[in-house]
Enzyme design. Structure first.
Site, short mmCIF file in Angstrom:
data_model
loop_
_atom_site.label_atom_id
_atom_site.label_comp_id
_atom_site.label_asym_id
_atom_site.label_seq_id
_atom_site.Cartn_x
_atom_site.Cartn_y
_atom_site.Cartn_z
N ILE A 168 48.28 20.07 -14.06
CA ILE A 168 49.68 19.68 -13.92
C ILE A 168 49.88 18.26 -14.46
CG2 ILE A 168 51.59 19.33 -12.31
CD1 ILE A 168 50.15 21.38 -10.44
N LEU A 172 37.89 12.19 -14.55
CA LEU A 172 37.30 13.25 -15.41
C LEU A 172 36.21 14.00 -14.67
CD1 LEU A 172 37.23 11.45 -18.91
CD2 LEU A 172 39.02 12.89 -17.91
N TYR A 221 40.43 39.45 -4.20
CA TYR A 221 40.01 39.16 -2.83
C TYR A 221 40.70 40.12 -1.84
CZ TYR A 221 38.44 34.54 -4.60
OH TYR A 221 37.84 33.52 -5.28
N TYR A 269 41.13 22.34 1.91
CA TYR A 269 42.00 21.77 0.86
C TYR A 269 43.37 21.41 1.43
CZ TYR A 269 45.55 21.86 -2.82
OH TYR A 269 46.64 21.56 -3.61
N LYS A 296 45.40 17.79 1.95
CA LYS A 296 46.68 17.49 1.29
C LYS A 296 47.73 17.14 2.36
CE LYS A 296 47.77 17.58 -2.47
NZ LYS A 296 47.72 16.56 -3.55
N THR A 352 51.57 20.02 -2.13
CA THR A 352 51.54 21.49 -2.22
C THR A 352 52.29 22.15 -1.07
OG1 THR A 352 50.03 23.36 -2.09
CG2 THR A 352 49.30 21.36 -1.02
N ASP A 353 52.73 23.38 -1.30
CA ASP A 353 53.36 24.15 -0.22
C ASP A 353 52.34 24.59 0.84
OD1 ASP A 353 52.01 26.09 -1.70
OD2 ASP A 353 53.75 27.40 -1.98
N GLU A 354 51.04 24.51 0.51
CA GLU A 354 50.02 25.00 1.44
C GLU A 354 49.96 24.17 2.73
OE1 GLU A 354 46.23 26.07 -0.17
OE2 GLU A 354 47.12 26.94 -1.96
P1 NAD Z 1 43.41 19.89 -11.29
O1 NAD Z 1 42.23 20.20 -10.43
O2 NAD Z 1 43.66 20.69 -12.51
O3 NAD Z 1 43.37 18.36 -11.74
C1 NAD Z 1 43.00 17.33 -10.86
C2 NAD Z 1 42.74 16.08 -11.68
O4 NAD Z 1 42.40 15.02 -10.78
C3 NAD Z 1 41.57 16.23 -12.67
O5 NAD Z 1 41.93 15.70 -13.92
C4 NAD Z 1 40.45 15.41 -12.03
O6 NAD Z 1 39.55 14.84 -12.97
C5 NAD Z 1 41.24 14.34 -11.29
N1 NAD Z 1 40.50 13.78 -10.17
C6 NAD Z 1 39.85 14.46 -9.19
N2 NAD Z 1 39.24 13.60 -8.35
C7 NAD Z 1 39.53 12.35 -8.80
C8 NAD Z 1 39.19 11.05 -8.35
N3 NAD Z 1 38.42 10.86 -7.26
N4 NAD Z 1 39.68 9.99 -9.03
C9 NAD Z 1 40.44 10.16 -10.13
N5 NAD Z 1 40.77 11.36 -10.63
C10 NAD Z 1 40.32 12.46 -9.95
O7 NAD Z 1 44.66 19.96 -10.30
P2 NAD Z 1 46.15 20.49 -10.56
O8 NAD Z 1 46.19 21.94 -10.30
O9 NAD Z 1 46.66 19.94 -11.81
O10 NAD Z 1 46.89 19.77 -9.33
C11 NAD Z 1 47.38 18.45 -9.46
C12 NAD Z 1 48.04 18.04 -8.16
O11 NAD Z 1 49.12 18.92 -7.86
C13 NAD Z 1 47.10 18.08 -6.96
O12 NAD Z 1 47.40 16.98 -6.13
C14 NAD Z 1 47.44 19.39 -6.27
O13 NAD Z 1 47.19 19.31 -4.89
C15 NAD Z 1 48.94 19.50 -6.57
N6 NAD Z 1 49.47 20.86 -6.63
C16 NAD Z 1 48.85 21.82 -7.40
C17 NAD Z 1 49.44 23.10 -7.49
C18 NAD Z 1 48.82 24.18 -8.35
O14 NAD Z 1 49.27 25.32 -8.32
N7 NAD Z 1 47.82 23.90 -9.17
C19 NAD Z 1 50.62 23.38 -6.80
C20 NAD Z 1 51.21 22.38 -6.02
C21 NAD Z 1 50.63 21.12 -5.96
O1 DAU Z 2 50.39 27.03 -3.42
C1 DAU Z 2 49.99 25.95 -4.20
C2 DAU Z 2 48.49 25.98 -4.39
O2 DAU Z 2 48.23 27.05 -5.30
C3 DAU Z 2 47.92 24.67 -4.92
O3 DAU Z 2 48.12 23.67 -3.96
C4 DAU Z 2 46.43 24.82 -5.21
O4 DAU Z 2 45.94 23.62 -5.79
C5 DAU Z 2 46.24 25.96 -6.18
O5 DAU Z 2 44.87 26.17 -6.41
C6 DAU Z 2 46.88 27.25 -5.65
O6 DAU Z 2 46.14 27.76 -4.51
P1 DAU Z 2 45.82 29.33 -4.34
O7 DAU Z 2 44.64 29.47 -3.48
O8 DAU Z 2 47.05 30.08 -3.97
O9 DAU Z 2 45.48 29.71 -5.90
P2 DAU Z 2 44.32 30.60 -6.55
O10 DAU Z 2 44.66 30.72 -8.01
O11 DAU Z 2 42.97 30.13 -6.18
O12 DAU Z 2 44.53 32.02 -5.88
C7 DAU Z 2 45.77 32.73 -5.97
C8 DAU Z 2 45.64 34.01 -5.15
O13 DAU Z 2 44.71 34.89 -5.80
C9 DAU Z 2 45.10 33.78 -3.75
O14 DAU Z 2 45.72 34.68 -2.84
C10 DAU Z 2 43.61 34.12 -3.87
C11 DAU Z 2 43.60 35.20 -4.95
N1 DAU Z 2 42.39 35.23 -5.79
C12 DAU Z 2 41.99 34.07 -6.40
C13 DAU Z 2 40.87 34.03 -7.19
C14 DAU Z 2 40.42 32.74 -7.83
C15 DAU Z 2 41.69 36.43 -6.02
O15 DAU Z 2 42.09 37.50 -5.51
N2 DAU Z 2 40.58 36.39 -6.82
C16 DAU Z 2 40.12 35.24 -7.40
O16 DAU Z 2 39.08 35.29 -8.09
#
Ligand code: NAD
Ligand code: DAU
Length: 352
Positions: A15, A38, A215, A158, A162, A133-135
């Protein structure tokens, strides 16, 4: 405000890279500093297209390292922090929770503290924007939505870190008067997402004709948003959000996992010219995630009514664009799935 200097943490992640790209391109008058450690999830290839822009710089640092963060605040006239750096994958938090405690809790407190010290002359024109996050709200039954007033009830390592980081940000607001804003977003999908998360993992496995590990019974529900729409919402909240407030972000786009997986399978069959139904044959039901939250669904009406945000993409279009991107960027996928990823995959999925 003109000529802002914005520190984006985690800008080499999924993101964060979209937030960096949007800000660098849309606001040439701002300086955007991308701070990232990184880790396995951070990848400078994610921001390669803006790396040469005059208003962009990259600093490699760990957000838990107070001295390093203090130095960055001393070198750059930072007035805004957009904090995305985190450990983000629920399954990894179940295997190795302490790194989540360190990065998500200690890291957030370290940034808040360094910002407070740097902004000791006063908070006018300053902002600490925390991306969450919504979690944090826990898990829903079949009905209802998360609003900004929903009680916190995080259930995984996680989500609990958060939730704790959200509380830390609010504490710096209430105790020290730091201007903050928090947004809590639903599941993102799109280009540059690390293939540990459901959608890129399944696209990659289908391409390689490997099993698709679903899962449990595949009945858990997630609310999906195209990542660029999340970045657009962050841009809007950054400029127009009320300090001290929280905004929920989500696309009203709930999918049961198994139904979403079938959409991915059909899209991949079409794009790869494979026989209809061939990808679905790869579906394999595996042991459920421990403590697997059943349903997330965001009520984003505050953001829509107060700031006028709406998602720009319909889901089918977003999935089609996403699949196209991963198929056109096989080298990106090859690079991020070499080496340590193979060990991760085996540990996580073998004998599951
Ligand atoms: P990501 O895992 O793709 O990226 C995380 C980044 O943070 C990476 O570039 C990593 O190198 C960096 N990082 C990790 N530890 C670090 C540290 N100690 N110091 C400096 N940099 C560090 O994550 P994402 O999916 O892009 O999520 C970004 C943010 O958005 C997170 O805070 C996550 O909780 C939040 N978020 C994610 C989702 C989702 O669906 N992916 C949804 C809602 C909120
Ligand atoms: O809701 C926001 C969150 O969404 C973010 O805060 C997190 O950073 C992000 O990782 C994501 O969390 P989820 O656990 O919902 O995402 P994930 O892609 O890991 O899994 C999505 C759904 O799919 C979840 O119900 C678990 C399921 N799943 C996931 C994986 C990786 C499977 O069934 N098989 C899999 O191999």
């Amino acid at each position: 405000m003109k000529n802002r200097t914005i520190l984006v943490t985690g800008g080499a992640g999924f993101i964060g890279s979209h937030v960096v790209r949007l800000l660098v391109n849309k606001y040439p008058e701002y300086n955007i500093i991308n701070l990232d450690k990184l880790t396995y999830a951070g990848n400078l290839a994610n921001v390669a297209d803006v790396a040469e822009s005059g208003n962009y710089s990259f600093v490699k640092a760990d957000i838990t390292d107070l001295d390093a963060i203090r130095k960055i605040f001393a070198v750059y006239p930072i007035d805004t922090v957009i904090h995305l750096a985190a450990e983000s994958h629920v399954d990894r938090s179940i295997e190795d929770p302490l790194v989540f405690v360190r990065t998500n809790l200690v890291g957030t407190a370290t940034l808040l503290q360094a910002a407070r010290e740097a902004w000791k002359e006063g908070f006018s024109g300053k902002l600490f924007y925390h991306v969450s996050t919504d979690e944090v709200y826990g898990s829903l039954g079949e009905t209802g939505f998360f609003t900004e007033d929903t009680n916190y009830d995080p259930r995984s390592p996680y989500s609990s870190t958060k939730a704790g980081s959200d509380h830390l940000v609010r504490a710096w607001h209430h105790t020290y008067g730091m201007p903050v804003v928090i947004s809590n977003c639903s599941n993102n999908y799109g280009p540059y997402q690390f293939p540990e998360k459901l959608i890129p993992l399944f696209i990659n496995n289908i391409r390689q004709e490997k099993p698709l590990p679903v899962y449990g019974k595949g009945v858990n529900v997630r609310d999906w948003l195209y990542v660029v729409d999340h970045a657009r919402a962050i841009d809007l909240i950054l400029h127009e959000g009320k300090h001290g407030e929280t905004y929920n972000i989500g696309g009203h786009n709930e999918w049961k996992n198994i139904d979403l997986i079938k959409v991915i399978c059909r899209t991949m069959d079409e794009k790869l010219g494979r026989e209809r139904g061939s990808s679905e044959k790869l579906i394999t039901y595996v042991t459920d995630r421990a403590g697997h939250d059943m349903r997330y669904a965001i009520d984003a009406s505050k953001l829509q009514k107060e700031l006028g945000w709406t998602p720009s993409l319909q889901f089918e279009e977003g999935i089609s664009k996403t699949v196209d991107w991963y198929l056109e960027n096989e080298e990106w996928m090859r690079n991020v799935t070499s080496g340590a990823y193979q060990d991760y995959y085996e540990t996580m999925y073998q004998n599951r």
